[in-house]
Write a protein that holds these residues in place. Structure first.
Motif, PDB file in Angstrom:
ATOM      1  N   LEU A 152       0.844  -1.193   0.000  1.00 42.69           N
ATOM      2  CA  LEU A 152       0.000   0.000   0.000  1.00 42.69           C
ATOM      3  C   LEU A 152       0.879   1.243   0.000  1.00 42.69           C
ATOM      4  O   LEU A 152       1.966   1.257   0.605  1.00 42.69           O
ATOM      5  CB  LEU A 152      -0.908   0.012   1.229  1.00 42.69           C
ATOM      6  N   LEU A 153       0.397   2.282  -0.658  1.00 42.41           N
ATOM      7  CA  LEU A 153       1.126   3.550  -0.741  1.00 42.41           C
ATOM      8  C   LEU A 153       0.258   4.676  -0.215  1.00 42.41           C
ATOM      9  O   LEU A 153      -0.174   5.577  -0.961  1.00 42.41           O
ATOM     10  CB  LEU A 153       1.538   3.821  -2.197  1.00 42.41           C
ATOM     11  N   PRO A 154      -0.019   4.682   1.101  1.00 39.70           N
ATOM     12  CA  PRO A 154      -0.912   5.714   1.647  1.00 39.70           C
ATOM     13  C   PRO A 154      -0.200   7.058   1.813  1.00 39.70           C
ATOM     14  O   PRO A 154       1.025   7.121   1.983  1.00 39.70           O
ATOM     15  CB  PRO A 154      -1.310   5.133   3.008  1.00 39.70           C
ATOM     16  N   THR A 155      -0.975   8.090   1.793  1.00 34.55           N
ATOM     17  CA  THR A 155      -0.453   9.416   2.141  1.00 34.55           C
ATOM     18  C   THR A 155      -0.244   9.461   3.654  1.00 34.55           C
ATOM     19  O   THR A 155      -0.741   8.596   4.386  1.00 34.55           O
ATOM     20  CB  THR A 155      -1.432  10.506   1.713  1.00 34.55           C
ATOM     21  N   PRO A 156       0.488  10.466   4.173  1.00 33.79           N
ATOM     22  CA  PRO A 156       0.660  10.548   5.635  1.00 33.79           C
ATOM     23  C   PRO A 156      -0.665  10.585   6.391  1.00 33.79           C
ATOM     24  O   PRO A 156      -0.790   9.965   7.458  1.00 33.79           O
ATOM     25  CB  PRO A 156       1.449  11.847   5.816  1.00 33.79           C
ATOM     26  N   GLU A 157      -1.663  11.261   5.846  1.00 33.60           N
ATOM     27  CA  GLU A 157      -2.974  11.313   6.506  1.00 33.60           C
ATOM     28  C   GLU A 157      -3.626   9.927   6.492  1.00 33.60           C
ATOM     29  O   GLU A 157      -4.198   9.495   7.512  1.00 33.60           O
ATOM     30  CB  GLU A 157      -3.876  12.320   5.787  1.00 33.60           C
ATOM     31  N   GLN A 158      -3.557   9.257   5.373  1.00 28.93           N
ATOM     32  CA  GLN A 158      -4.138   7.916   5.292  1.00 28.93           C
ATOM     33  C   GLN A 158      -3.397   6.937   6.195  1.00 28.93           C
ATOM     34  O   GLN A 158      -4.016   6.101   6.855  1.00 28.93           O
ATOM     35  CB  GLN A 158      -4.101   7.434   3.843  1.00 28.93           C
ATOM     36  N   ALA A 159      -2.066   7.030   6.244  1.00 28.93           N
ATOM     37  CA  ALA A 159      -1.288   6.141   7.109  1.00 28.93           C
ATOM     38  C   ALA A 159      -1.638   6.354   8.572  1.00 28.93           C
ATOM     39  O   ALA A 159      -1.723   5.394   9.351  1.00 28.93           O
ATOM     40  CB  ALA A 159       0.205   6.366   6.871  1.00 28.93           C
ATOM     41  N   TRP A 181     -12.043  -3.081  -3.658  1.00 30.97           N
ATOM     42  CA  TRP A 181     -10.911  -2.929  -4.560  1.00 30.97           C
ATOM     43  C   TRP A 181     -11.345  -2.219  -5.838  1.00 30.97           C
ATOM     44  O   TRP A 181     -12.381  -2.547  -6.409  1.00 30.97           O
ATOM     45  CB  TRP A 181     -10.327  -4.288  -4.931  1.00 30.97           C
ATOM     46  N   GLN A 182     -10.542  -1.267  -6.285  1.00 29.79           N
ATOM     47  CA  GLN A 182     -10.723  -0.626  -7.576  1.00 29.79           C
ATOM     48  C   GLN A 182      -9.510  -1.008  -8.436  1.00 29.79           C
ATOM     49  O   GLN A 182      -8.458  -0.349  -8.392  1.00 29.79           O
ATOM     50  CB  GLN A 182     -10.835   0.904  -7.437  1.00 29.79           C
ATOM     51  N   TYR A 183      -9.668  -2.100  -9.179  1.00 34.90           N
ATOM     52  CA  TYR A 183      -8.515  -2.676  -9.861  1.00 34.90           C
ATOM     53  C   TYR A 183      -7.981  -1.771 -10.965  1.00 34.90           C
ATOM     54  O   TYR A 183      -6.758  -1.647 -11.142  1.00 34.90           O
ATOM     55  CB  TYR A 183      -8.891  -4.041 -10.446  1.00 34.90           C
ATOM     56  N   ASP A 184      -8.865  -1.152 -11.724  1.00 36.37           N
ATOM     57  CA  ASP A 184      -8.391  -0.306 -12.828  1.00 36.37           C
ATOM     58  C   ASP A 184      -7.565   0.871 -12.316  1.00 36.37           C
ATOM     59  O   ASP A 184      -6.548   1.235 -12.910  1.00 36.37           O
ATOM     60  CB  ASP A 184      -9.583   0.197 -13.647  1.00 36.37           C
ATOM     61  N   ALA A 185      -8.013   1.471 -11.225  1.00 35.97           N
ATOM     62  CA  ALA A 185      -7.290   2.611 -10.666  1.00 35.97           C
ATOM     63  C   ALA A 185      -6.171   2.192  -9.727  1.00 35.97           C
ATOM     64  O   ALA A 185      -5.384   3.030  -9.279  1.00 35.97           O
ATOM     65  CB  ALA A 185      -8.264   3.525  -9.912  1.00 35.97           C
ATOM     66  N   THR A 228     -11.779   6.719  11.518  1.00 37.41           N
ATOM     67  CA  THR A 228     -12.105   8.102  11.170  1.00 37.41           C
ATOM     68  C   THR A 228     -13.064   8.183   9.989  1.00 37.41           C
ATOM     69  O   THR A 228     -13.318   9.279   9.485  1.00 37.41           O
ATOM     70  CB  THR A 228     -10.818   8.886  10.828  1.00 37.41           C
ATOM     71  N   GLY A 229     -13.594   7.064   9.558  1.00 31.70           N
ATOM     72  CA  GLY A 229     -14.501   7.029   8.414  1.00 31.70           C
ATOM     73  C   GLY A 229     -13.917   6.220   7.266  1.00 31.70           C
ATOM     74  O   GLY A 229     -12.787   5.735   7.324  1.00 31.70           O
ATOM     75  N   ARG A 230     -14.695   6.106   6.219  1.00 32.42           N
ATOM     76  CA  ARG A 230     -14.246   5.346   5.055  1.00 32.42           C
ATOM     77  C   ARG A 230     -13.119   6.084   4.355  1.00 32.42           C
ATOM     78  O   ARG A 230     -13.264   7.259   3.976  1.00 32.42           O
ATOM     79  CB  ARG A 230     -15.422   5.157   4.093  1.00 32.42           C
ATOM     80  N   MET A 231     -11.988   5.412   4.187  1.00 34.29           N
ATOM     81  CA  MET A 231     -10.835   6.017   3.540  1.00 34.29           C
ATOM     82  C   MET A 231     -10.766   5.500   2.111  1.00 34.29           C
ATOM     83  O   MET A 231     -10.589   4.313   1.867  1.00 34.29           O
ATOM     84  CB  MET A 231      -9.554   5.656   4.295  1.00 34.29           C
ATOM     85  N   ARG A 232     -10.891   6.395   1.144  1.00 32.61           N
ATOM     86  CA  ARG A 232     -10.940   6.019  -0.262  1.00 32.61           C
ATOM     87  C   ARG A 232      -9.662   6.444  -0.978  1.00 32.61           C
ATOM     88  O   ARG A 232      -8.961   7.347  -0.550  1.00 32.61           O
ATOM     89  CB  ARG A 232     -12.156   6.651  -0.949  1.00 32.61           C
ATOM     90  N   GLY A 233      -9.404   5.751  -2.084  1.00 30.42           N
ATOM     91  CA  GLY A 233      -8.301   6.156  -2.942  1.00 30.42           C
ATOM     92  C   GLY A 233      -6.924   5.845  -2.407  1.00 30.42           C
ATOM     93  O   GLY A 233      -5.958   6.531  -2.755  1.00 30.42           O
ATOM     94  N   ILE A 234      -6.789   4.799  -1.590  1.00 33.25           N
ATOM     95  CA  ILE A 234      -5.455   4.396  -1.120  1.00 33.25           C
ATOM     96  C   ILE A 234      -4.802   3.561  -2.218  1.00 33.25           C
ATOM     97  O   ILE A 234      -5.295   2.502  -2.589  1.00 33.25           O
ATOM     98  CB  ILE A 234      -5.547   3.584   0.189  1.00 33.25           C
ATOM     99  N   TRP A 290       3.121  -0.461   4.710  1.00 29.56           N
ATOM    100  CA  TRP A 290       1.769  -1.004   4.783  1.00 29.56           C
ATOM    101  C   TRP A 290       1.543  -2.015   3.672  1.00 29.56           C
ATOM    102  O   TRP A 290       1.949  -1.801   2.538  1.00 29.56           O
ATOM    103  CB  TRP A 290       0.736   0.129   4.692  1.00 29.56           C
ATOM    104  N   PHE A 291       0.874  -3.105   4.029  1.00 29.23           N
ATOM    105  CA  PHE A 291       0.597  -4.171   3.076  1.00 29.23           C
ATOM    106  C   PHE A 291      -0.836  -4.662   3.259  1.00 29.23           C
ATOM    107  O   PHE A 291      -1.391  -4.606   4.366  1.00 29.23           O
ATOM    108  CB  PHE A 291       1.546  -5.362   3.285  1.00 29.23           C
ATOM    109  N   LEU A 292      -1.407  -5.133   2.161  1.00 24.71           N
ATOM    110  CA  LEU A 292      -2.654  -5.891   2.199  1.00 24.71           C
ATOM    111  C   LEU A 292      -2.338  -7.306   1.728  1.00 24.71           C
ATOM    112  O   LEU A 292      -1.840  -7.496   0.618  1.00 24.71           O
ATOM    113  CB  LEU A 292      -3.721  -5.262   1.305  1.00 24.71           C
ATOM    114  N   ILE A 293      -2.596  -8.275   2.578  1.00 21.64           N
ATOM    115  CA  ILE A 293      -2.359  -9.672   2.215  1.00 21.64           C
ATOM    116  C   ILE A 293      -3.685 -10.250   1.740  1.00 21.64           C
ATOM    117  O   ILE A 293      -4.595 -10.503   2.531  1.00 21.64           O
ATOM    118  CB  ILE A 293      -1.800 -10.462   3.401  1.00 21.64           C
ATOM    119  N   ALA A 294      -3.801 -10.419   0.428  1.00 19.24           N
ATOM    120  CA  ALA A 294      -5.052 -10.861  -0.193  1.00 19.24           C
ATOM    121  C   ALA A 294      -5.051 -12.374  -0.345  1.00 19.24           C
ATOM    122  O   ALA A 294      -4.010 -12.998  -0.576  1.00 19.24           O
ATOM    123  CB  ALA A 294      -5.236 -10.192  -1.554  1.00 19.24           C
ATOM    124  N   THR A 295      -6.225 -12.964  -0.230  1.00 21.82           N
ATOM    125  CA  THR A 295      -6.404 -14.410  -0.379  1.00 21.82           C
ATOM    126  C   THR A 295      -6.961 -14.703  -1.761  1.00 21.82           C
ATOM    127  O   THR A 295      -7.998 -14.147  -2.147  1.00 21.82           O
ATOM    128  CB  THR A 295      -7.359 -14.958   0.686  1.00 21.82           C
TER     129      THR A 295
END
Length: 392
Positions: free
Chosen positions: A17-24, A131-135, A144-150, A179-184
């Protein structure tokens, strides 16, 4: 593993994952809140001796939402995480992994509730994570709420596998500030081909793997690397500072990654040869070997760090992915038995490197002879496995 049918194989892959400082910051707060909630649920379950998941969830569900700021589905996931942790603990106790009931480790495990590190991995299902695969972005629930666009990074092959086969939960992991997402993913295994012969593999400490073809994968470089790392760890442990503790943890993970990379390389080469020649792969069943042997004091470190189990796992899943058969055979006397006349005697192996049969005179490298014996046992075992069942 030996079947001739398509079975889905569960595989887990880590995506960066490549979050911004706010997202992290939001992700870190979420992990800490979920793990505090899991620790609370664990303490309640331990105090009240709860074992039923539904009763467990009914007892703590409202508290998790009110006290830790979790919404409905993350609260359910936190409870499930604790339930799975206790199920794993019970399985370890039954298997004897923590020693007998009188041991200190066993009594500590059953006498205290399971705890969770502040930044331990947290599972998210499709209600909390999309997941938004194309983007190449994800949308994830946070405190803090739904975090979009990570944004996330992966190779084109990983993205293709993710789109076609991802299913179930994904774990959010923070490791060394990354940060990582481990997908199954569930991938169908190809049909297992009928082998024309077998490659027998003898696993060891000095030689990590030796095949029946005579190919030898030595472990001297890995052993030297481990000894060098052990000296550096001793220096850091002697300092007894917080900085040294952090550096020590990084060194341990680096050493583990190095050994894993060596096993990946060895297993990849062996499976490639087996697939090219139409042969199967056979190894010795070494389960429980650390409990069966009594090494000298100077051998304990080498035996405890021997990565034979991981090498076997890599061979098994790579062979399954390539459609090749994989067998574990009895390891008894493979290094003392003559593959030509069958004479078995400890004196056949005069030292670690050399084998010479006392009856027929067959001589050769001891590890190669052991690999040939593993291959011969795989031939017999495969005939038994593939034999049709008798009709009633």
């Amino acid at each position: 593993m030996l079947g001739r049918y398509h079975f889905p194989s569960q595989r887990r892959g880590a995506l960066r994952l490549l979050p911004t400082p706010e997202q992290a910051s939001a992700l870190e707060a979420t992990l800490r809140a979920c793990n505090r909630a899991a620790a609370y649920a664990s303490q309640v379950a331990f105090a009240q001796e709860l074992k039923d998941r539904n009763g467990w969830q009914e007892e703590v569900y409202a508290d998790l939402k009110a006290m830790f700021g979790l919404s409905a589905q993350p609260a359910v996931r936190a409870v499930k995480k604790v339930v799975d942790a206790y199920a794993t603990l019970r399985a370890s106790l039954r298997a004897g992994n923590l020693g007998p009931p009188t041991s200190k480790r066993y009594r500590k495990a059953v006498g205290t509730p399971i705890g969770f590190r502040p930044e331990a991995a947290q599972p998210f299902d499709d209600r909390c994570l999309s997941w938004q695969y194309d983007a190449r972005t994800v949308s994830i629930w946070t405190v803090t709420g739904r975090m979009r666009g990570i944004r996330f990074a992966c190779s084109p092959d990983q993205l293709k596998t993710l789109v076609a086969h991802r299913k179930g939960e994904s774990d959010l992991v923070c490791r060394d500030g990354k940060w990582f997402l481990i997908a199954t993913c569930y991938l169908p295994d190809p049909d297992v081909y009928e082998p024309v012969d077998w490659i027998g593999i003898d696993r060891g400490i000095v030689n990590l793997a030796t095949t029946s073809d005579g190919t030898n994968y030595q472990g001297r470089r890995l052993s030297r690397y481990r000894r060098w790392q052990a000296r550096k760890r001793a220096e850091l442990q002697a300092r007894r500072t917080r900085s040294a503790t952090r550096r020590l943890a990084r060194r341990v993970r680096k050493e583990h990654r190095h050994a894993t990379g060596v096993n990946h390389r060895i297993s990849k080469e062996i499976v490639s040869v087996a697939q090219r020649t139409g042969r199967g792969i056979a190894v010795e069943a070494l389960g429980g070997i650390r409990e069966r042997v009594r090494p000298r004091c100077d051998q304990r470190g080498a035996l405890s760090s021997w990565p034979f189990h991981q090498l076997g796992q890599h061979l098994a899943y790579k062979a399954r992915k390539a459609g090749g058969p994989f067998l574990e055979v009895d390891a008894a006397y493979t290094s003392q038995r003559c593959p030509r006349c069958g004479h078995t005697e400890r004196a056949n192996r005069s030292d670690r490197d050399h084998f010479r049969c006392r009856r027929c005179g067959l001589a050769g490298p001891a590890d190669v002879v052991a690999g040939v014996n593993v291959r011969n046992r795989a031939r017999s075992a495969w005939v038994f496995v593939t034999a049709p069942a008798p009709s009633l």
